[in-house]
Design a protein around this motif. Structure first.
Motif, PDB file in Angstrom:
ATOM      1  N   PRO A 160       0.579  -1.255   0.012  1.00  0.00           N
ATOM      2  CA  PRO A 160       0.014   0.104  -0.024  1.00  0.00           C
ATOM      3  C   PRO A 160       0.801   1.161  -0.041  1.00  0.00           C
ATOM      4  CG  PRO A 160       0.019  -1.256   2.148  1.00  0.00           C
ATOM      5  CD  PRO A 160       0.647  -1.893   1.444  1.00  0.00           C
ATOM      6  N   LYS A 161       2.118   1.211   0.240  1.00  0.00           N
ATOM      7  CA  LYS A 161       2.951   2.507   0.206  1.00  0.00           C
ATOM      8  C   LYS A 161       4.314   2.161  -0.475  1.00  0.00           C
ATOM      9  CE  LYS A 161       1.348   3.856   4.924  1.00  0.00           C
ATOM     10  NZ  LYS A 161       0.632   5.104   4.400  1.00  0.00           N
ATOM     11  N   ARG A 162       5.028   3.238  -0.794  1.00  0.00           N
ATOM     12  CA  ARG A 162       6.374   2.863  -1.228  1.00  0.00           C
ATOM     13  C   ARG A 162       7.208   2.384  -0.593  1.00  0.00           C
ATOM     14  NH1 ARG A 162       8.131   7.386  -4.528  1.00  0.00           N
ATOM     15  NH2 ARG A 162       9.871   8.063  -3.208  1.00  0.00           N
ATOM     16  N   MET A 163       8.199   1.398  -1.025  1.00  0.00           N
ATOM     17  CA  MET A 163       8.899   0.539  -0.369  1.00  0.00           C
ATOM     18  C   MET A 163      10.358   1.034  -0.485  1.00  0.00           C
ATOM     19  SD  MET A 163       6.417  -1.187   0.766  1.00  0.00           S
ATOM     20  CE  MET A 163       7.586  -2.223   1.741  1.00  0.00           C
ATOM     21  N   ARG A 164      10.868   1.211   0.850  1.00  0.00           N
ATOM     22  CA  ARG A 164      12.291   1.832   0.769  1.00  0.00           C
ATOM     23  C   ARG A 164      13.338   1.094   0.953  1.00  0.00           C
ATOM     24  NH1 ARG A 164      15.097   6.014  -0.810  1.00  0.00           N
ATOM     25  NH2 ARG A 164      13.372   7.484  -0.433  1.00  0.00           N
ATOM     26  N   GLU A 165      13.245  -0.086   1.988  1.00  0.00           N
ATOM     27  CA  GLU A 165      14.336  -0.800   2.137  1.00  0.00           C
ATOM     28  C   GLU A 165      13.820  -2.429   2.579  1.00  0.00           C
ATOM     29  OE1 GLU A 165      17.422  -2.054   2.504  1.00  0.00           O
ATOM     30  OE2 GLU A 165      18.050  -0.299   3.277  1.00  0.00           O
TER      31      GLU A 165
ATOM     32  N   TRP B 105      12.064  -8.289   6.321  1.00  0.00           N
ATOM     33  CA  TRP B 105      11.781  -6.979   7.240  1.00  0.00           C
ATOM     34  C   TRP B 105      11.717  -6.154   5.884  1.00  0.00           C
ATOM     35  CZ3 TRP B 105      10.047  -6.809  11.905  1.00  0.00           C
ATOM     36  CH2 TRP B 105      10.525  -7.737  13.060  1.00  0.00           C
ATOM     37  N   LEU B 106      10.627  -5.281   5.818  1.00  0.00           N
ATOM     38  CA  LEU B 106      10.573  -4.230   4.749  1.00  0.00           C
ATOM     39  C   LEU B 106      10.042  -2.837   5.518  1.00  0.00           C
ATOM     40  CD1 LEU B 106       9.544  -6.991   3.125  1.00  0.00           C
ATOM     41  CD2 LEU B 106       9.560  -5.536   1.281  1.00  0.00           C
ATOM     42  N   ALA B 107      10.709  -1.835   5.283  1.00  0.00           N
ATOM     43  CA  ALA B 107      10.447  -0.399   5.602  1.00  0.00           C
ATOM     44  C   ALA B 107       9.796   0.336   4.575  1.00  0.00           C
ATOM     45  CB  ALA B 107      11.838   0.236   5.912  1.00  0.00           C
ATOM     46  N   GLU B 108       8.711   0.916   4.725  1.00  0.00           N
ATOM     47  CA  GLU B 108       7.747   1.825   4.116  1.00  0.00           C
ATOM     48  C   GLU B 108       8.580   3.140   3.895  1.00  0.00           C
ATOM     49  OE1 GLU B 108       3.308  -0.163   4.435  1.00  0.00           O
ATOM     50  OE2 GLU B 108       3.988   1.511   5.697  1.00  0.00           O
ATOM     51  N   ASP B 109       8.273   3.934   3.047  1.00  0.00           N
ATOM     52  CA  ASP B 109       8.883   5.301   2.897  1.00  0.00           C
ATOM     53  C   ASP B 109       8.043   6.576   3.060  1.00  0.00           C
ATOM     54  OD1 ASP B 109      11.124   6.891   1.761  1.00  0.00           O
ATOM     55  OD2 ASP B 109       9.559   7.738   0.257  1.00  0.00           O
ATOM     56  N   GLY B 110       8.389   7.285   4.078  1.00  0.00           N
ATOM     57  CA  GLY B 110       7.754   8.351   4.321  1.00  0.00           C
ATOM     58  C   GLY B 110       7.421   8.738   5.595  1.00  0.00           C
ATOM     59  N   ALA B 111       6.913   9.646   6.142  1.00  0.00           N
ATOM     60  CA  ALA B 111       6.957  10.176   7.563  1.00  0.00           C
ATOM     61  C   ALA B 111       5.837   9.165   8.371  1.00  0.00           C
ATOM     62  CB  ALA B 111       6.210  11.369   7.821  1.00  0.00           C
ATOM     63  N   ASP B 112       4.949   8.536   7.671  1.00  0.00           N
ATOM     64  CA  ASP B 112       3.902   7.476   8.385  1.00  0.00           C
ATOM     65  C   ASP B 112       4.307   6.271   7.931  1.00  0.00           C
ATOM     66  OD1 ASP B 112       3.189   7.796   5.700  1.00  0.00           O
ATOM     67  OD2 ASP B 112       1.019   7.766   5.850  1.00  0.00           O
ATOM     68  N   GLY B 113       5.752   6.024   7.504  1.00  0.00           N
ATOM     69  CA  GLY B 113       6.107   4.548   7.000  1.00  0.00           C
ATOM     70  C   GLY B 113       6.043   3.520   8.201  1.00  0.00           C
ATOM     71  N   ARG B 114       5.771   2.321   8.024  1.00  0.00           N
ATOM     72  CA  ARG B 114       5.931   1.243   8.916  1.00  0.00           C
ATOM     73  C   ARG B 114       7.021   0.117   8.518  1.00  0.00           C
ATOM     74  NH1 ARG B 114      -0.001  -1.044   7.617  1.00  0.00           N
ATOM     75  NH2 ARG B 114       0.891  -1.038   5.592  1.00  0.00           N
ATOM     76  N   LEU B 115       7.283  -0.459   9.746  1.00  0.00           N
ATOM     77  CA  LEU B 115       8.204  -1.505   9.577  1.00  0.00           C
ATOM     78  C   LEU B 115       7.519  -2.831   9.377  1.00  0.00           C
ATOM     79  CD1 LEU B 115      11.264  -2.569   9.435  1.00  0.00           C
ATOM     80  CD2 LEU B 115      10.913  -2.937  11.845  1.00  0.00           C
ATOM     81  N   LEU B 116       7.434  -3.670   8.329  1.00  0.00           N
ATOM     82  CA  LEU B 116       6.667  -4.628   7.931  1.00  0.00           C
ATOM     83  C   LEU B 116       7.509  -5.936   8.227  1.00  0.00           C
ATOM     84  CD1 LEU B 116       4.948  -3.694   4.848  1.00  0.00           C
ATOM     85  CD2 LEU B 116       4.104  -3.211   7.348  1.00  0.00           C
ATOM     86  N   HIS B 117       7.003  -7.046   8.823  1.00  0.00           N
ATOM     87  CA  HIS B 117       7.639  -8.346   8.769  1.00  0.00           C
ATOM     88  C   HIS B 117       6.899  -9.507   8.121  1.00  0.00           C
ATOM     89  CE1 HIS B 117       9.352 -11.784  11.621  1.00  0.00           C
ATOM     90  NE2 HIS B 117       9.857 -11.547  10.558  1.00  0.00           N
TER      91      HIS B 117
END
Length: 268
Positions: free
Chosen positions: A237-242, A252-264
């Motif tokens: 649902p969001k831009r994927m940064r890492e 582990w995936l980190a979303e991009d942006g001020a409200d980005g989440r860390l996903l497992h």
């Protein structure tokens, strides 16, 4: 770790610092004894494209650094600087012995490969081969197998076009440059990538998993020698940064942006 700094006249450059991470108190970690050990040369007036990704060789002897070309283009073809290049350094930030241009003085003696634009991924595959993942202009995001001393063509060639719409010759018009293993037009705007171990998803073993900003996705890429093919793409649902692989093979995936989440991510 890497960051960007500025001189009094506003010229900018990237640096790498080395220190010790102290997390005796998990709520107040600190980097102690931080010292700058390497910098991009020269500093320039620029808005970005520093790259500054770091990875270590599997044997731990060498530190490889992705150095962007400041969105200037021409420095990537000029080996008198260390911009638009992948560099091989000792862990203390000095040039490693045996580099392709070792006899040509500093910073040329740092260069492993050159002709790069903005590499935001730098990883070894499961066989110990080094690859980079880099942003093209309008089109031409690419993954490259890195061969010491090779020139990857930017800004002479690209499988994209300039932001102002003017064309750039494609890679196949200049066979003297090392062409990408895979490219994307339109762009995926890659964040980072890994080569996957296969621990949790055995069928993905050896494939690259690529975080996409523009596509809000994770792409899987398989390789046959120096040729890559995207075999799947998974939307988010969001831009994927890492993207990082955990010891058990989960992701582990980190979303991009001020409200980005860390996903497992784990298998079902």
């Amino acid at each position: 770790l890497s960051w960007v700094t500025a001189e009094d006249d506003g010229k900018r450059y990237g640096v790498i610092g080395r220190g010790t991470l102290d997390c005796a108190d998990a709520s107040a970690c600190a980097v102690k004894g931080l010292k700058v050990i390497w910098r991009q040369e020269p500093a320039m007036q620029t808005f970005g494209q520093f790259a500054l990704r770091i990875t270590f060789s599997p044997d731990g002897k060498y530190m490889f650094v992705a150095s962007g070309e400041y969105a200037k283009g021409d420095p990537a073809q000029d080996t008198s600087n260390n911009l638009g290049a992948i560099l091989r350094l000792n862990p203390d930030g000095t040039a490693a012995a045996g580099n392709p241009f070792a006899g040509k003085g500093s910073p040329t003696d740092q260069i492993w490969t050159y002709g790069h634009r903005n590499p935001l991924g730098l990883k070894f595959d499961l066989d110990g081969q080094l690859w980079d993942l880099e942003h093209g202009p309008r089109g031409g995001d690419e993954i490259n197998m890195l061969v010491p001393g090779d020139n990857y063509g930017w800004p002479v060639v690209s499988n994209g076009i300039n932001y102002n719409g003017t064309p750039i010759p494609d890679h196949d018009t200049h066979p003297e440059f090392h062409a990408p293993a895979i490219f994307w037009t339109p762009v995926i705007a890659p964040g980072d990538f890994i080569f996957y171990s296969g621990k949790a998803w055995p069928e993905w073993k050896g494939e690259a998993l690529v975080a996409g900003l523009a596509t809000m996705s994770m792409a899987r890429v398989s390789f046959d020698g120096d040729h890559g093919t995207e075999v799947a793409r998974y939307g988010f649902p969001k831009r994927m940064r890492e993207i990082v692989e955990a010891p058990d093979g989960s992701l582990w995936l980190a979303e991009d942006g001020a409200d980005g989440r860390l996903l497992h991510l784990t298998p079902n």
